[in-house]
Each structure stands twice: as structure tokens, then as C-alpha cells.
Design a protein around this motif. Structure first.
Motif, short mmCIF file in Angstrom:
data_model
loop_
_atom_site.label_atom_id
_atom_site.label_comp_id
_atom_site.label_asym_id
_atom_site.label_seq_id
_atom_site.Cartn_x
_atom_site.Cartn_y
_atom_site.Cartn_z
N GLY A 252 -2.72 4.63 -2.07
CA GLY A 252 -3.02 5.70 -1.13
C GLY A 252 -4.52 5.78 -0.92
N ALA A 253 -5.26 5.69 -2.00
CA ALA A 253 -6.71 5.77 -1.92
C ALA A 253 -7.25 4.61 -1.09
CB ALA A 253 -7.31 5.74 -3.32
N MET A 254 -6.67 3.45 -1.31
CA MET A 254 -7.12 2.26 -0.59
C MET A 254 -6.88 2.41 0.90
SD MET A 254 -6.30 -1.21 -2.62
CE MET A 254 -5.95 -2.51 -1.48
N GLN A 255 -5.72 2.95 1.23
CA GLN A 255 -5.41 3.18 2.64
C GLN A 255 -6.47 4.04 3.29
OE1 GLN A 255 -1.66 5.03 3.39
NE2 GLN A 255 -0.52 3.10 3.31
N MET A 281 1.18 -6.88 -3.10
CA MET A 281 1.47 -7.10 -1.69
C MET A 281 0.58 -6.34 -0.73
SD MET A 281 5.37 -7.81 -1.75
CE MET A 281 6.24 -6.32 -1.78
N THR A 282 -0.32 -5.55 -1.27
CA THR A 282 -1.22 -4.87 -0.35
C THR A 282 -2.08 -5.93 0.32
OG1 THR A 282 -2.58 -4.51 -2.31
CG2 THR A 282 -1.39 -2.64 -1.45
N PRO B 278 7.47 -0.65 -0.52
CA PRO B 278 6.04 -0.94 -0.38
C PRO B 278 5.55 -0.98 1.05
CG PRO B 278 7.17 -2.66 -1.64
CD PRO B 278 8.21 -1.82 -1.01
N ALA B 279 6.45 -1.02 2.02
CA ALA B 279 6.01 -1.21 3.41
C ALA B 279 5.05 -0.13 3.89
CB ALA B 279 7.22 -1.31 4.33
N ALA B 280 5.19 1.05 3.36
CA ALA B 280 4.33 2.14 3.80
C ALA B 280 3.02 2.16 3.04
CB ALA B 280 5.05 3.48 3.59
N MET B 281 2.93 1.30 2.04
CA MET B 281 1.78 1.37 1.16
C MET B 281 0.74 0.29 1.39
SD MET B 281 3.31 3.00 -2.12
CE MET B 281 4.06 1.78 -3.08
N THR B 282 1.01 -0.62 2.28
CA THR B 282 -0.01 -1.63 2.54
C THR B 282 -1.21 -0.92 3.13
OG1 THR B 282 1.20 -2.01 4.58
CG2 THR B 282 1.44 -3.65 2.85
N THR B 283 -2.34 -1.58 3.03
CA THR B 283 -3.56 -0.95 3.47
C THR B 283 -3.41 -0.49 4.91
OG1 THR B 283 -4.69 -2.45 2.01
CG2 THR B 283 -6.04 -1.25 3.59
N LEU B 284 -2.83 -1.38 5.71
CA LEU B 284 -2.48 -0.95 7.04
C LEU B 284 -0.95 -0.83 7.01
CD1 LEU B 284 -3.86 -0.65 9.91
CD2 LEU B 284 -2.45 -2.66 10.43
N PRO B 285 -0.45 0.39 7.04
CA PRO B 285 1.00 0.57 6.91
C PRO B 285 1.78 -0.27 7.91
CG PRO B 285 -0.12 2.65 6.69
CD PRO B 285 -1.16 1.66 7.15
#
Lengths: 336, 336
Positions: A252-255, A281-282, B278-285
Motif C-alpha cells: 500500500g505504501a509503495m502504491q 509480483m509487484t 494481488p492484482a489490486a496491490m501492484t504498484t500500478l493496480p
DNA sequence: CTGAAAGCGCTAACAA
DNA sequence: TTGTTAGCGCTTTCAG
């Protein structure tokens, strides 16, 4: 579909008594003449006999079933732990029934009752609401998931969170960071604040001041992580690195950080904790202090199994597995 | 710990016969005088009696246990489906035993055998290796997870992958994309290639040429996604948008793309499929075509339950739940 | 409305 | 080495 053959049918077919069939069913050492044994096996195959586990269990008071009660199987942390637990018990030919407590004492209690009614052989639980006495009262061999001091008479297996946090912080320190933020998770309340204690200890040991504006307390979810980052960004003197109490918070912070234009790890290093499935996977893979989830599951299963078969010491054992740093790409030395 | 009280102890304590106790245990309509009933209830409470589910099951041939066989519970897709399945069955007071097949027929078969031995009331399975006949032969009410045409005589529940893919592609098209890549997952082999068929149909319908350099075939994992992106980047004429057969592939592609300096969605739009945790958690959702995982689990549970209680039509039913586009931030109109 | 009796399918003494 | 005999704890006719 004709009725399933029973041990009696097999006995008839093989021309022996049902006790004999039962004996060969139990395999191993049971004193049965090789020839008889073969005869029985042939009959079993011929009739397609399958032993009725229910009847067997009723008689022996062993069900070869254990219950695993965790907060939520759709949470990757618990899913992985569950996998380790299942894999281990599977080798002993046990079945595992899963219960999702949703951190709710009532649900948890229901599962425990079910474990009793079904005469399960064991229980593995991450206690959400029940206490030591209540669990004791179930009278089923149990193992605690997590190192909970309030369950000291039980076997417990967890991870060394305290030293894990310390190591993560030291890692950041070694990278050159001197202003390190810390995202606290609210859910941790009640039990310990180990992570915070580790942070305080770290600061003290390194002679770093504890700046309240650098240790936001937020809910343990993605939004919490984003919120924490907002707070951190507003700090009078920003941190150059950040440790989050778990990966979700870190993500979340990274986002939010990258939405605000910060570049990671150039402008800000982030280290998470747990190493859950999505962490790799981020977009920028997360550096994190991995908890041995699968291994905890395995070890818990081992303890429980030993307890079930009476092969465990009377006192509760305690197994604290180490955390392990997984260096990916979200942490680097600070910009000059 | 004294032996647990049985129905007989209760009978004595209440001054009735065990049949009567059994009757009140079964609750509802059983003709027992109110007064007697109360007496029994009091005795039950007083003794702390709990009915032995094993004995009951042995007699009634109903265990209130079902088995859920999926490839891997630590995979968020299955974990969420499992959660829906469990939640639904829990309401009917059933327990669910989980089996991880790891896409291995042998393991799968073992679980089925276990389900038989333990006289489970039902089975929900995403078949990895067994076929229709083999499953039929188990003679336990079953439901298939996924719309598998080769299991047409069973109840099946899955999602509308074909139209989901089509809709995702149309979404990209509506955004203005005319050169759309497609990452194929290798694991899909054997059964259908629905996703590819949808892609072909889409291209045909929209009069777009099918460019082989834009439809890489890779393993269904993060590395596969990265590899696919490499291939896509090497294409003589690059795509402006990209549909990945699942979120993991999409995330891998996103990683590599951003390592290569592409900005998403400015330089490249990406749409995944499944909407795993995890799909919502990538840096760019990630924007993705969500599969109704939880709902599939619920519906499968419903079907199975109906089948168990004999409240289902003789023929296999088929339920295809729609996919749903979740617009997050990885897709946008193409740069001019 | 209630009780007696016969099992469900298997295991475990105890004899033989 | 094998058979006989009692159950494990509950449900379910069948009588009453």
C-alpha cells in the motif's frame, strides 16, 4: 449400485473369519499366515472391498482427521501455512478439515465443537478469541500457530518476529539509512507489539531518535499502508527508508509513494514482512523479511502428530523459526 | 478426563429410553412429549453430552463431510473459491476437507479414495487427471469446478471465460487500441484454448489482422509473463495494448515492461484476467477481467448440497457465471 | 408418545 | 495362527 462389500463378505469369499480379514487390513506385523493373507488380499481385490473408516474409527476412537483453524484461508499467509500443514499430515494419511475463524471467537468455538463431535484426533489453531482454559477443555491434542505466551502449556510454533524486525532494520541501517520509518499495524494490539519493541530497541541500540511522525499506526490492510505513506510524506523531515509490519502495508505504501512521484528505491527504500505470494509480483519486486509460513505449517503438523500418537513430552514445546531476508528490489542505499 | 457421556447416560439421567433421547437429538418433528423433551434437554446439559458424530454417521450413512479437491490452496485463485465453497457448506453444518491435487492424477485419485473410505457425502473437484468414468465410479455426489465439456453428465460450475476475454478485448478496442497483443498460457493446453478462440473471434469481428508476433505462448507463471513481454517488445510493430490470459502473466509482463522503461498505461495498456488477490496491490493496480471465484465456490456448494439431499434434477446442470471487468489503472487510451 | 431390540461395519480380547 | 464374541454409540423399525 449394490451395497458395498463389508469385511464379512471378504471373510466369506476368502473362507476365513472376519477377525482375520481385520488383521490383514491392519497390515504389518499382525500374525497371519502368508498364505491366508494372500487369500484375503485376493478376495479384497475381487470384491473391490474398501474398509469403512467410520466403523473403524468408532471402534478405535481414532479418526485420522485433524482440524486446522486459521483466520482466513483466502489470505495468502494462511493459505501457505495451511499448505505446509496439509502436506505434512497427508504423509501420515490424515485428512485435514479447514476452519476460517475470521478472527471471531464465536466461529472459532463452533469449529472446536465440531472437532469434538467428530472426534477429530487433533487441532491446530491460531487462537482468535479462545483462551488457554477453553482450549484445554476441548480435550483434543492441540498445537498453537504462533508463539503465544498466553498458551504456554501447549505446543506452539511461530516465527521469530522480534529478531526478524531487528534484522530488517539493521539491513536498512547497513545500507546507510539513518532515518527509518516504521509502519505499525493496528491489529497487532492486545498481544505484544513485538514489532514496535524491536523498532525501539533498534533505535536505542543505534542511537537513533524515535520520531513519532515516523511511526504511523494504521489498520493492517492496503488502505492502511497508503494512509501510513501519506502521513510519512507529511513528516517534517522525511524518512529515507521504511519498514512495514507486513507486506500488504508495504505494498500500500509503495502504491501511494509512486503515485506521489517518489521513485523506489532511489527516493525511498521499503522493506516488508512475511513474503506473501504477491510480494514478488509487484512492479518493483518487494524486499521483505520472509516468515517461514510453509515451514510453520509443517512443524505444527509434526508437533501435533507426535502429540496425537503420544510421542511428545508432557510439557508444551515451543518452536520459533527464524525469519529470512529476501532481497528483491525495493531497498537500496539512500541518495546522498 | 472421564469417558464422555453417551446417549445411554442421558437416557438414565432423564429416566427415559435411549430411543427417546435419540429422538429429541434429531430435533424437529419427532413425536416426543414436550415435557419429556425438556427433561432430556436438561439431562443433556447437565451431563455435558455431545452426540458422537461417528456413531451417528455409521448408522445413517451420512457424514456431513465433503471433499474439495483443487490444484493448490496456496494459489489465491483456488483459495478464494475454496472460501466461497466453505462458507456455503458451513451454513448447512457440513465440514469440508481440502485436497491439493497439484495437477497430479495420482494425488487426485488418492483423495477420491479417501473420500470413499470416509464415506464423504460429496465431492467438488477441478479434475486434473481423472475422467468422467473414473469419477462416476466413485459413486459419490459430485460437482465439477470449471465448465468442462468432458464432464457433461455432472453438475458443473465455472465462469464465462470466452465472453470475458471478448469483453476485455472489446474494452481495449473501445479505448482506441487497434494493435492488441495476447499472452497465451501454456497450461491451457489440452482443454479448449477458449481464450485464444475468443481472441481470434475478436480480431475477425473487428477486422484486425492476427499477427503471430503478438500472441506469445508461455508457461502460466510470472517468468512466463516476463518472457512474453520480452517477445512482445521485440515485435516488428509493437502492440499498444495487451491482454494476458491471467493476472500472474499480466503482472510478470508489467514487471518487465517497466524495467524496460515503458510506462503503463501511457506506453502500453495491460489487462489481466481472474482478479486474484494481488492484482489490486501492484504498484500500478491492475485492470483485469475478474472471474467470480468466490461465487463459483458458493454455487458449486449449492449444487452439491442439492445433489446430496436428493433435491437436484437427474441430469447434470451447468452454471456459467459471468466475468466482470475491474477497471483499475493499467489500461488507458493509446498515446497518439 | 415411548421402549425394546436389532443392527451399521469394524476391532479387540479371549479362547482355541 | 485363527475364530468367537462382545461391543463402539447411535438410529430405526416394530410393538405397545
Amino acid at each position: 449400485m449394490r451395497p458395498r462389500p463389508t469385511i464379512i463378505d471378504v471373510a466369506h469369499a476368502a473362507g476365513v473369519s472376519k477377525s482375520t480379514v481385520s488383521r490383514v487390513l491392519q497390515g504389518d506385523d499382525s500374525y497371519v499366515k502368508q498364505e491366508t493373507r494372500d487369500q484375503v488380499h485376493r478376495a479384497i481385490r475381487r470384491l473391490g472391498f474398501e474398509r469403512n473408516a467410520l466403523a473403524s474409527s468408532l471402534r478405535t476412537a481414532r479418526t485420522y482427521m485433524v482440524m486446522l483453524i486459521t483466520p482466513d484461508i483466502s489470505n495468502p499467509f494462511w493459505a501457505e501455512l495451511a499448505r505446509g500443514f496439509q502436506d505434512t499430515f497427508e504423509k501420515q494419511n490424515y485428512s485435514v478439515v479447514l476452519g476460517n475463524s475470521d478472527w471471531d471467537k464465536h466461529r472459532e468455538t463452533e469449529f472446536l465443537a465440531k472437532a469434538r463431535r467428530n472426534r477429530f484426533d487433533g487441532i491446530a489453531i491460531n487462537p482468535a478469541g479462545v483462551n488457554k482454559q477453553e482450549l484445554r477443555a476441548i480435550h483434543i491434542p492441540s498445537v498453537i500457530l504462533g508463539v503465544r505466551e498466553d498458551f504456554s502449556t501447549f505446543d506452539r510454533v511461530g516465527s521469530d518476529t522480534y529478531n526478524g524486525v531487528l534484522a530488517a532494520l539493521e539491513y536498512l541501517y547497513a545500507l546507510g539509512h539513518r532515518r527509518i520509518g516504521f509502519i505499525r499495524g493496528k491489529h497487532e494490539s492486545g498481544r505484544g507489539y513485538v514489532r514496535l519493541r524491536a523498532y525501539q530497541e533498534f533505535c536505542k541500540h543505534r542511537g537513533l531518535p524515535i520520531d513519532e511522525s515516523l511511526i504511523p499506526l494504521v489498520p493492517f490492510d492496503l488502505q492502511g499502508g497508503r494512509r501510513a505513506m501519506e502521513i510519512l510524506l507529511d513528516a517534517p523531515r522525511r524518512a529515507t527508508a521504511l519498514f512495514a509490519s507486513n507486506d500488504i502495508l508495504a505494498m500500500g505504501a509503495m502504491q501511494l509513494a509512486s503515485e506521489r512521484g517518489l521513485r523506489i528505491p532511489a527516493d525511498l527504500s521499503i522493506v516488508g514482512m512475511d513474503d506473501i505470494y504477491p510480494a514478488a509480483m509487484t512492479t518493483l519486486p518487494l524486499t521483505t523479511m520472509a516468515k517461514p509460513k510453509y515451514e510453520i505449517g509443517c512443524q505444527a503438523a509434526k508437533y501435533l502428530f507426535e502429540r496425537i500418537v503420544g510421542d511428545a513430552p508432557p510439557n508444551g514445546r515451543r518452536c520459533v523459526l527464524p525469519c529470512r531476508l529476501v532481497e528483491r528490489q525495493s531497498a537500496a542505499p539512500p541518495a546522498l
